[in-house]
Design an enzyme around this catalytic site. Structure first.
Site, PDB file in Angstrom:
ATOM      1  N   GLY A  10       2.768  -7.482  12.088  1.00  0.00           N
ATOM      2  CA  GLY A  10       3.048  -7.650  10.899  1.00  0.00           C
ATOM      3  C   GLY A  10       2.949  -8.847  10.501  1.00  0.00           C
ATOM      4  N   CYS A  13       6.624   5.445   8.080  1.00  0.00           N
ATOM      5  CA  CYS A  13       5.549   5.335   6.923  1.00  0.00           C
ATOM      6  C   CYS A  13       6.971   5.134   5.710  1.00  0.00           C
ATOM      7  CB  CYS A  13       4.825   6.437   6.741  1.00  0.00           C
ATOM      8  SG  CYS A  13       4.000   6.133   5.223  1.00  0.00           S
ATOM      9  N   GLY A  71       1.049  -8.001   5.631  1.00  0.00           N
ATOM     10  CA  GLY A  71       0.601  -9.349   5.278  1.00  0.00           C
ATOM     11  C   GLY A  71       1.599 -10.428   5.612  1.00  0.00           C
ATOM     12  N   ASN A 103       6.345  -1.626  10.927  1.00  0.00           N
ATOM     13  CA  ASN A 103       5.702  -0.933   9.849  1.00  0.00           C
ATOM     14  C   ASN A 103       5.897  -1.731   8.564  1.00  0.00           C
ATOM     15  OD1 ASN A 103       4.075   0.937   8.512  1.00  0.00           O
ATOM     16  ND2 ASN A 103       4.701   2.496   9.702  1.00  0.00           N
ATOM     17  N   GLY A 113      -3.618  -5.956  11.148  1.00  0.00           N
ATOM     18  CA  GLY A 113      -4.033  -5.107  10.024  1.00  0.00           C
ATOM     19  C   GLY A 113      -4.500  -5.868   8.781  1.00  0.00           C
ATOM     20  N   ASN A 123       0.764  -1.173   0.031  1.00  0.00           N
ATOM     21  CA  ASN A 123       0.186  -0.177   0.054  1.00  0.00           C
ATOM     22  C   ASN A 123       0.678   1.334   0.033  1.00  0.00           C
ATOM     23  OD1 ASN A 123      -0.378   1.861   2.734  1.00  0.00           O
ATOM     24  ND2 ASN A 123      -0.028  -0.320   3.522  1.00  0.00           N
TER      25      ASN A 123
HETATM   26  C1  LIG Z   1      -3.961  -0.027   3.961  1.00  0.00           C
HETATM   27  C2  LIG Z   1      -2.921   0.040   5.087  1.00  0.00           C
HETATM   28  C3  LIG Z   1      -2.709   1.204   5.613  1.00  0.00           C
HETATM   29  C4  LIG Z   1      -1.676   1.720   6.808  1.00  0.00           C
HETATM   30  N1  LIG Z   1      -1.632   2.931   7.235  1.00  0.00           N
HETATM   31  C5  LIG Z   1      -0.757   3.005   8.096  1.00  0.00           C
HETATM   32  C6  LIG Z   1      -0.760   4.346   8.834  1.00  0.00           C
HETATM   33  O1  LIG Z   1      -1.507   5.352   8.458  1.00  0.00           O
HETATM   34  N2  LIG Z   1       0.238   4.426   9.876  1.00  0.00           N
HETATM   35  C7  LIG Z   1       1.052   3.448  10.216  1.00  0.00           C
HETATM   36  O2  LIG Z   1       1.615   3.642  11.397  1.00  0.00           O
HETATM   37  N3  LIG Z   1       0.761   2.173   9.626  1.00  0.00           N
HETATM   38  C8  LIG Z   1      -0.001   1.989   8.857  1.00  0.00           C
HETATM   39  N4  LIG Z   1       0.050   0.795   8.060  1.00  0.00           N
HETATM   40  C9  LIG Z   1       0.636  -0.311   8.470  1.00  0.00           C
HETATM   41  C10 LIG Z   1       0.107  -1.165   9.694  1.00  0.00           C
HETATM   42  O3  LIG Z   1      -0.142  -0.507  10.717  1.00  0.00           O
HETATM   43  C11 LIG Z   1       1.049  -2.209   9.733  1.00  0.00           C
HETATM   44  O4  LIG Z   1       2.323  -1.976  10.391  1.00  0.00           O
HETATM   45  C12 LIG Z   1       1.581  -3.151   8.618  1.00  0.00           C
HETATM   46  O5  LIG Z   1       0.522  -3.243   7.674  1.00  0.00           O
HETATM   47  C13 LIG Z   1       1.857  -4.453   9.071  1.00  0.00           C
HETATM   48  O6  LIG Z   1       0.851  -5.387   9.599  1.00  0.00           O
HETATM   49  P1  LIG Z   1      -0.029  -6.219   9.015  1.00  0.00           P
HETATM   50  O7  LIG Z   1       0.682  -7.337   8.334  1.00  0.00           O
HETATM   51  O8  LIG Z   1      -1.031  -7.020   9.962  1.00  0.00           O
HETATM   52  O9  LIG Z   1      -0.965  -5.441   8.181  1.00  0.00           O
HETATM   53  C14 LIG Z   1      -0.817   0.418   7.124  1.00  0.00           C
HETATM   54  C15 LIG Z   1      -0.893  -0.729   6.296  1.00  0.00           C
HETATM   55  C16 LIG Z   1      -2.223  -0.888   5.509  1.00  0.00           C
HETATM   56  C17 LIG Z   1      -2.219  -2.215   4.940  1.00  0.00           C
END
Ligand SMILES: Cc1cc2nc3c(=O)[nH]c(=O)nc-3n(C[C@H](O)[C@H](O)[C@H](O)COP(=O)(O)O)c2cc1C
Ligand SMILES: Cc1cc2nc3c(=O)[nH]c(=O)nc-3n(C[C@H](O)[C@H](O)[C@H](O)COP(=O)(O)OP(=O)(O)OC[C@H]3O[C@@H](n4cnc5c(N)ncnc54)[C@H](O)[C@@H]3O)c2cc1C
Ligand SMILES: Cc1cc2nc3c(=O)[nH]c(=O)nc-3n(C[C@H](O)[C@H](O)[C@H](O)COP(=O)(O)OP(=O)(O)OC[C@H]3O[C@@H](n4cnc5c(N)ncnc54)[C@H](O)[C@@H]3O)c2cc1C
Ligand SMILES: Cc1cc2nc3c(=O)[nH]c(=O)nc-3n(C[C@H](O)[C@H](O)[C@H](O)COP(=O)(O)O)c2cc1C
Ligand code: FES
Ligand code: FES
Lengths: 283, 302, 302, 283
Positions: C240, C128, C214, C189, C262, C69
């Site tokens: 993560g 980010c 993911g 992140n 997430g 993303n």
């Molecule tokens: C669509 C999307 C938007 C995200 N926006 C942010 C954000 O605004 N701030 C942030 O710190 N992390 C953001 N993330 C990162 C997630 O918080 C997380 O660190 C990352 O996706 C890994 O976790 P996951 O594999 O469970 O998604 C975003 C992730 C996704 C997929």
């Protein structure tokens, strides 16, 4: 093909508990455990056994899904096998697999030749051959009576099959080596396949005799296994570039004829190739 | 009929696929088999000056989207390995010798050895993620510069620097390699990762931390190749998670001139090379391209 | 019955699961729904001082093992968002406000805003991977130190620093955050990555490069949590690729005191929270553990 | 559930070619393409349409697998839709999906109410209802004759179904709004379901009338779609926290009653919530 190993793929480590144990002879012990992925294993396939905190080593399945239990039978050699020997009911280890090709079942009449711990993968083979109605003769050899595993199974087989036991010192069965007997059998009778596992020099001699007698062989070879996945290349047999863990461990005569490493060279854990006599083996 | 040949800084390849370092590259027989299966060149296991046992097992663990490995650079040492390179040369397999060391002197020593043995190119493994002394090199651009420069000054075959994704700015590192005289770079080596077995709570790898390869890292490899190939003049070899011909095309479009394949062999065996070569050929053919170079870095225009 | 409660540097959670930043966190209604589904706390979308449109679409692309993303930190700005935080407080949902800015002054300003609005904790998004000015903060430990220190000096709720895996040494960065007064860290992140569409040769994301999340990144997250939790005294929140309860357990064993979720919501919808909470509960129960803390970092002993 | 989106998952972008195009009226054009994953789509589902180099926007399927072709019908509004209008046979765009829930088919008698481009998802709905043998009445509205799409289909439907066309200026069909007619129909006849799509204020009025007349409604709503995957939350409807892209776009009366945002508030692309009149919409 599943592109991505799913969580239930054979590559995922499963922690299993020892549900039954059996001391075959001093220094050889069988550990029984329950694992669904082993139910469909073929005789000759092996597991990568994770001895927690010690090592991960290959072990053939010595029985497959008898009352839902499968087993490995371990010769005490070094760190990992010592640790496995020290373990008892309720203790745990990790497994992945079953890996490798296993023995191909044939029709006709088979000669099975096992030496020492090399009998392990041959035990489930006898079971499958019986199931399939394939006639066989078993030659089981060991140094002495005290080092011959699977005596119970061998005795049971004796009831319905021709079984010859030999020991180097004559302390059990006849005195001599398995290869003496193999020569006898192959020159006198017709066999459609020789299945063999044991020390590599034994298997090499069996193969030479069988070639002379124009009988096909399936031999289960052994090399140092690292990944067990066919990737690292450590278990290779030159010059065909065959991987024990993936293309083997069982190879048939057509391949053995070309595998000049067979009986001659092996690789030590760092990958260096050395004459086979110099490799410390477990047998 | 598109021409699949690729010229990688003087290393001529009949197609853009290569075997990645450390996978099957321990014996000439296996590497020959890989070449027969379609790979245009093979990269050997990374070889050091002395024999090295590596870490004890488990050295590899399969995870949902790939593998984590910590072999620990096990290798028979350069003297024993020279023979394998010479055998490969007999079989006319283009061979890239991967070498590793802790400093520029030993790197130079190794480079001279493998060149003499007949290596067509040399890949400098300065990016193994889990061996002290080796992983540091690509994190220290001045050390990296020294290593590449030293190797370059004693060899005449193409020098390829293998880069690590485990850095803040891979372009910065790649530029240092280029400036030091590297003829090409390979991107990427594995990503530092770990797996813990939850029944026992134990890290699975004996070394605990290892390098992630396979499908999981392909999007990271695409990004690295894209960034590097836009910033560098020397060719980039793409590596990381290539598992089907579409992945290979994606890396070429990102800017790679060739691709290396490792972990996918676990999923698809050696047929993967032919599958990818045919896929690339058909892709070029269907779109009227004449050669691989026509699509290299096509994504940069957007 | 094991106690699932976790105390995260003063932030009390009824279980160890949280919603990760940026996922669904744009409206109080969605976050409330997530809390009802089982999450012990929600982290909001990262909010800046001014409204921000973010990148144009495509902002998300699905890849084989996850998502990439590049939203570009689209957000309505702190003034408009304050209302959402206040609504969440009405519903008694523990809320962690994620904030981002380019310098310590604006970070402090935002922190004061969200604390006043009722945030139970603040997560600093300094990681980010695809927005100029924000990704740099966690790559410059002295800047990071300043930001954390500044925020800390104007707030009294727990401060959580969200770390990036896109650095050479995440432990070094984590230590800087700890020394500056951060009460906890979240790791990780997303990982910088890219996808190219092969029919057209185009990078798919409008911003070309984005962050991978993911299943693909779980082994990277496990490694980061393991490394950081061994080196730091403050609690680590794992994040993560958590997609099933086993993944959550793995992160706890690696050293995380809680986990954020997430991308998995895409695969399993909101049921994922209950699935994970029940899984953790059963895991503890079956093994006779009394509380979550009993298994946090268990892998460190090996 | 496939945990890992495989390469053929609906989330993977497919590049499709325009195989047929049709200008419905000035400013509204249908583009036809071939895509296997659309074959099983439900009326009311939408695609994320990647207009290369411009934007990725949601578009309802306006026909599904008719002679293997499916279509989207585009009202010319801004950058992406302008670009789509400029495209012609052989040109390509990307699609992913179909996404969202689509309309639920009922038994009984249905009233279908579409305004302008909002008729798009209702066209394949009529086809499915006919297939299922569900009787329906169609009310199709537009500002003027020049802005009413799907005239051919509407004319064909007219042969076997009750169809009313209204235009604000009376330039085609009757003069008036769809909602006037809805009030008429619902007070006079019994319907088991009202299906509606069009400008939100129209749908809101339809819903109010239906509530008064104790008739259930399924309305296809619209909000700014970013991810289309149910993750980013941009398309939310308060206070239930419903995502248009995942929980919708079609919502039924039980939900609409609680959805206080409906007809009142929407979010602009940065996520800020504003009164709906202030949102620049495509209708
Ligand atoms: C669509 C999307 C938007 C995200 N926006 C942010 C954000 O605004 N701030 C942030 O710190 N992390 C953001 N993330 C990162 C997630 O918080 C997380 O660190 C990352 O996706 C890994 O976790 P996951 O594999 O469970 O998604 C975003 C992730 C996704 C997929
Ligand atoms: C396909 C296959 C099936 C096998 N089946 C059995 C079996 O059923 N029963 C049994 O007792 N043994 C079996 N072995 C041998 C067994 O793997 C070794 O005895 C065991 O690994 C020794 O480990 P250790 O730590 O106790 O010994 P160490 O002290 O580590 O080493 C002693 C010797 O064991 C051998 N060895 C060590 N590690 C490995 C390894 N990773 N791969 C192969 N050999 C190794 C080497 O020859 C080494 O010199 C099999 C081997 C292979 C390749
Ligand atoms: C579920 C759903 C189905 C739709 N079906 C159709 C259809 O069948 N035919 C049709 O013509 N239109 C449809 N739309 C509306 C269509 O998505 C917008 O008209 C289009 O996005 C405008 O893009 P643009 O670049 O041309 O306009 P822009 O200049 O970018 O914006 C103009 C207006 O279009 C709307 N818009 C822009 N981007 C988006 C977006 N990502 N999501 C939602 N709205 C947006 C906003 O209201 C914006 O103010 C649908 C919308 C949704 C949510
Ligand atoms: C088992 C294994 C061993 C490896 N050994 C080496 C090595 O010795 N030297 C090296 O540069 N890379 C080594 N690598 C990394 C690969 O060359 C490659 O960079 C990485 O695996 C990513 O590609 P893949 O996803 O196609 O495997 C190894 C990878 C694996 C899986
Ligand atoms: S052990 Fe690695 S290839 Fe066989
Ligand atoms: S558009 Fe992202 S959740 Fe609906």
């Amino acid at each position: 093909m599943t592109l991505l190993g799913s969580p239930i793929s054979i590559d995922k480590i499963r922690i299993v508990k020892i549900i039954k144990e059996k001391i075959e002879v001093t220094g050889i012990k069988s550990l029984f455990f329950k694992d669904k992925l082993c139910y469909d294993a073929n005789p000759g396939q092996f597991l990568m056994v994770w001895v927690l905190g010690v090592d991960e080593v290959p072990m053939s399945l010595s029985s497959i899904a008898i009352n839902n239990l499968s087993s490995i039978t371990i010769a005490k050699i070094g760190d990992a096998t010592n640790k496995l020997h020290s373990m008892t009911l309720g203790d745990r280890f990790g497994i992945r697999g079953p890996y490798g090709n296993g023995f191909k079942l044939i029709d006709g009449k088979a000669l099975i030749v096992g030496g020492g711990i090399g009998l392990a993968p041959l035990m489930p083979l006898t079971k499958e051959l019986i199931k399939k109605g394939v006639e066989f003769t078993l030659i089981a050899g060991a140094k002495t009576k005290a080092t011959l595993p699977f005596k119970d199974t061998i005795n049971t087989l004796q009831k319905n099959h021709e079984v010859c036991v030999t020991t180097d010192d004559g302390s059990y069965g006849t005195c001599g080596t398995t290869t003496d007997l193999v020569e006898d059998y192959l020159t006198k009778k017709r066999f459609d396949m020789v299945y063999t596992c044991g020390p590599e020099n034994m298997m090499w001699k069996v193969f030479q005799i069988a070639e002379k007698c124009k009988t096909l062989v399936q031999a289960s070879l052994e090399r140092h296994i690292k990944c067990g996945l066919g990737l690292c290349g450590h278990c290779v047999i030159d010059p065909l570039g065959l991987r024990i863990c993936k293309d083997g461990p069982v190879f048939s005569s057509e391949v053995l004829r070309e595998a000049t490493d067979f009986g001659k060279h092996s690789r030590i854990p760092n990958g260096r190739k050395i004459p086979i006599g110099k490799v410390k083996t477990f047998k | 009929m598109p021409n699949l040949m690729v010229d990688l800084a003087g290393l001529k390849l009949r197609n853009p696929t290569m075997l990645a370092a450390g996978v099957m590259g321990i014996s000439s027989s296996l590497m020959r088999r890989v070449a027969k299966a379609g790979a245009a060149a093979v990269v050997t296991k990374s070889i050091g000056v002395e024999p090295r046992l590596g870490y004890s097992n488990p050295t590899v663990v399969a995870v949902r989207c790939g593998l984590i490995n910590a072999m620990g650079l096990s290798n028979p040492g350069i003297r024993a390995f020279t023979n394998e390179i010479m055998l490969l040369k007999q079989f006319k397999v283009p061979v890239v010798a991967s070498i590793f060391a802790g400093n520029s002197e030993r790197f130079s020593q190794l480079a001279q050895y493998v060149e003499k043995a007949g290596a067509n190119a040399i890949e400098l493994n300065v990016s193994c993620p889990n061996v002290e002394g080796v992983s540091q090199i690509c994190q220290d651009t001045s050390l990296l510069f020294k290593v590449v420069e030293a190797v370059k000054s004693v060899t005449s075959v193409p020098i390829i620097t293998k880069l690590s994704p485990n850095v803040t700015d891979i372009v910065h590192v790649a530029k240092a390699a280029e400036e030091a005289g590297s003829d090409a770079v390979t991107a990427i080596n594995t990503v530092r990762a770990m797996a813990i077995e939850i029944e026992t709570g134990r890290p699975i790898l004996a070394n605990k931390i290892g390098g992630l390869s396979g499908p999981a890292i392909k999007p990271i490899a695409v990004r690295c190749v894209y960034e590097i190939s836009r910033a560098l003049k020397i060719p980039v070899i793409g590596c990381g998670g290539v598992t089907c011909w579409q992945d290979a095309i994606e890396l070429l479009l990102a800017g790679a001139k060739a691709v290396q394949i490792g972990t996918a062999i676990k999923y698809k065996e050696l047929g993967i090379f032919n599958e990818i070569v045919s896929g690339i050929k058909k892709y070029l053919e269907d779109r009227g391209y004449r050669k691989v170079d026509d699509i290299v870095g096509l994504s940069h225009q957007y």
